[in-house]
Design a protein around this motif. Structure first.
Motif, PDB file in Angstrom:
ATOM      1  N   THR A  34       0.829  -1.210   0.000  1.00 43.65           N
ATOM      2  CA  THR A  34       0.000   0.000   0.000  1.00 43.65           C
ATOM      3  C   THR A  34       0.863   1.259   0.000  1.00 43.65           C
ATOM      4  OG1 THR A  34      -1.623  -1.200   1.329  1.00 43.65           O
ATOM      5  CG2 THR A  34      -1.901   1.170   1.186  1.00 43.65           C
TER       6      THR A  34
ATOM      7  N   GLY B 151       2.123   1.505  -3.542  1.00 42.19           N
ATOM      8  CA  GLY B 151       1.079   1.314  -4.548  1.00 42.19           C
ATOM      9  C   GLY B 151       1.501   0.365  -5.658  1.00 42.19           C
ATOM     10  N   LYS B 152       2.469  -0.482  -5.350  1.00 38.78           N
ATOM     11  CA  LYS B 152       2.977  -1.401  -6.376  1.00 38.78           C
ATOM     12  C   LYS B 152       3.185  -2.799  -5.804  1.00 38.78           C
ATOM     13  CE  LYS B 152       6.543   1.154  -7.536  1.00 38.78           C
ATOM     14  NZ  LYS B 152       7.398   2.192  -8.060  1.00 38.78           N
TER      15      LYS B 152
ATOM     16  N   LYS C  96      -2.050   8.440   1.272  1.00 38.76           N
ATOM     17  CA  LYS C  96      -2.076   9.336   0.117  1.00 38.76           C
ATOM     18  C   LYS C  96      -2.933  10.573   0.404  1.00 38.76           C
ATOM     19  CE  LYS C  96      -0.756   5.807  -3.070  1.00 38.76           C
ATOM     20  NZ  LYS C  96      -0.542   4.842  -1.962  1.00 38.76           N
TER      21      LYS C  96
END
Length: 483
Positions: free
Chosen positions: A9, A12-13, A158
């Motif tokens: 998380t 994000g990959k 984020k």
RNA sequence: GGCGGCAUAGCCAAGUGGUAAGGCAAGGGUCUGCAAAACCUUCACCCCCAGUUCAAAUCUGGGUGCCGCCUCCA
């Protein structure tokens, strides 16, 4: 050993999973706040993390799996007040219920299960250290974490601090009262003052309670250390819970709290999140009356853990039917060991002899590669399960009894890695059915007696007696009881 | 309002550049006194529009719809 890819998380990959310390893996998943019954959504979270830790062990990692219990919290206090009992009584009640649910779902117990109330001193110590370090400040008996002291606050969730500032001002009314105390509206409480008579503990800042996020930071530090391999939980915890844990731990230790952050998605009902506040939840207890633990697990595992699941009775029944196919195929194993059972010593790693036997069978060897390949790909249980069905077909299709038996045994073992027992529950007859069957036998006996066929009527009574059921003729007709 | 995500057959659901896993349901067949089970078999070009590419469900832009987070929440 093939490598596992996990979706982080934080970045994000998908990333290659490489533990920090050789073969050892430290895993921390946020556990329940024990103030009410658990529902299917909680079951999903526990099942997902259960499968992750099982699979890591299957791969040969030395896993320490920690899941905490939040047993002090405003929700617990408020609920207890409504019921007019002590918060610790309420927490204990729901903790026992949670354990019973987990046992019923075949969710393995964590290696360590710390409770917030056992770590008050550590939490206070951590808050003190943060104040000393200038990362937190005391205000009116409260202690707040200074978000501006955090390097990359908002990275995990984020979020942009400026947006949060304006949002915090508009949306949360109670922030008005706190505005006086907080230097910055986004700052969050490490310690909250409480008045005497309320639940609380003494601290350097007076009587009060810890902030929610502090418990996980403290317990991780005490139990696993300053940096762990994987930190996880439900996706709703990303912000603010994990963001804040991360901020405070990293502000203090100046090193990452976790290398990988993994989050599972939710269960929706009628396109709305299943939740207590919406009142649209099914408790685990309710569901287990209708469906077996394996059915619930299969239903959940047929979806990828990062995608939301739409709950409906139709899909539950689809899972129920699907499970029967796996169970039927597994019956060729004549294998008494419970494939999905958990014992602290069992690490889901097949012993060498068994693994070698599986490898010699070409079908099983191919199956193994497919199973591992899908699980390595960010724990894609949906695909792993599809290969279980493929194997089940090959078992049923095989004409060779020994081959069939070996493959069926493998089916049970691999299903066990996912926590599926493949226990045959189809013949578990409930009391209602038993009574109806006995009523039928007694009716047949009455018919025989009416025809003066005493040979048959006595046969029925004698045979029932042999299985412990005694038949008695009364003025109101025949009845029975267990002897 | 800000941020993130999703949209695949009747239903559920994988798949993130090379021509659509799996499950449920449904149809056909083998087997069977009937039925069930089992086995074989049939069933989608991926929300819409434009673009990039030899090649897109998969990438880019736009549109539409839905969901989540931003406040307690698995």
């Amino acid at each position: 050993m093939s490598s596992i890819q996990v979706f982080n998380t934080l970045t994000g990959k998908k990333e290659e999973f490489v533990p920090i310390n050789g073969n050892k893996v430290s895993l921390y998943a946020c556990g329940p706040t024990v103030y009410d019954s658990s529902h299917l959504g909680h079951a999903r979270k526990e099942i997902v993390w259960d499968v992750i830790q099982r699979y890591l062990r299957f791969k040969g990692y030395d896993v320490t799996f920690v899941r905490n219990i939040t047993d002090i919290d405003d929700k617990i206090i408020n609920r207890a007040k409504e019921l007019n009992i002590r918060p610790d009584q309420l927490a204990r009640h729901y903790l026992y219920e949670f354990w019973a649910d987990m046992y019923a779902l075949n969710v393995a117990p964590p290696d360590i299960e710390p409770r917030a109330t056992e770590y008050l001193q550590q939490m206070i110590g951590m808050a003190e250290d943060l104040v000393k370090k200038g990362k937190a400040y005391e205000a009116g008996g409260d202690v707040y974490f200074d978000v501006s002291a955090s390097k990359d606050y908002g990275k995990l969730g984020k979020k942009n601090i400026e947006d949060l500032k304006s949002g915090a001002r508009e949306q949360v009314r109670s922030q008005e009262e706190l505005k006086e105390l907080k230097r910055n509206p986004v700052d969050f409480a490490l310690w909250k003052s409480a008045s005497e008579g309320e639940t609380g503990w003494t601290s350097p800042w007076g009587f009060g309670r810890p902030g929610w996020h502090l418990e996980c930071s403290s317990m991780i530090k005490s139990v696993l250390g300053e940096t762990i391999d994987i930190h996880g939980g439900g996706e709703d915890l990303v912000f603010p819970h994990h963001e804040n844990e991360k901020a405070q731990s990293e502000a203090l230790h100046e090193k990452p709290l976790a290398k990988y952050w993994l989050h599972n998605s939710f269960i929706n009902v009628s396109e709305e999140k299943m939740s207590k506040s919406l009142g649209n939840f099914k408790t685990i207890g309710d569901l287990l009356k209708e469906y077996s633990a394996d059915t619930l697990r299969l239903f959940i595992l047929q979806h990828h853990y990062r995608n939301p699941i739409e709950f409906s009775p139709e899909s539950m029944n689809a899972a129920k039917q699907a499970l029967i196919r796996l169970v039927r195929a597994s019956l060729f194993a004549e294998y008494e060991e419970n494939g999905g059972g958990f014992y602290p010593s069992k690490h889901y790693r097949f012993n060498e002899k068994v693994a070698a036997a599986y490898k010699r069978d070409k079908t099983l060897s191919e199956f193994h590669d497919e199973f591992v390949g899908s699980m390595d790909n960010d724990f894609n249980t949906a695909v792993a399960v599809s290969h279980l069905f493929g194997l089940a077909d090959k078992i049923s299709a095989s004409k060779d009894a020994a081959e069939r038996k070996l493959r069926a045994k493998a089916l049970k073992d691999y299903a066990g890695v996912l926590g599926l027992t493949l226990a045959d529950t189809r013949r578990e007859v409930d009391r209602n059915s038993t009574e109806q069957v006995l009523a039928l036998l007694l009716q047949l006996r009455q018919d025989a007696r009416a025809n003066k066929d005493f040979k048959t009527s006595d046969l029925i009574r004698n045979e029932l007696a042999k299985v412990g059921i005694s038949v008695m003729d009364t003025a109101e007709g025949p009845t029975w009881e267990k002897t």
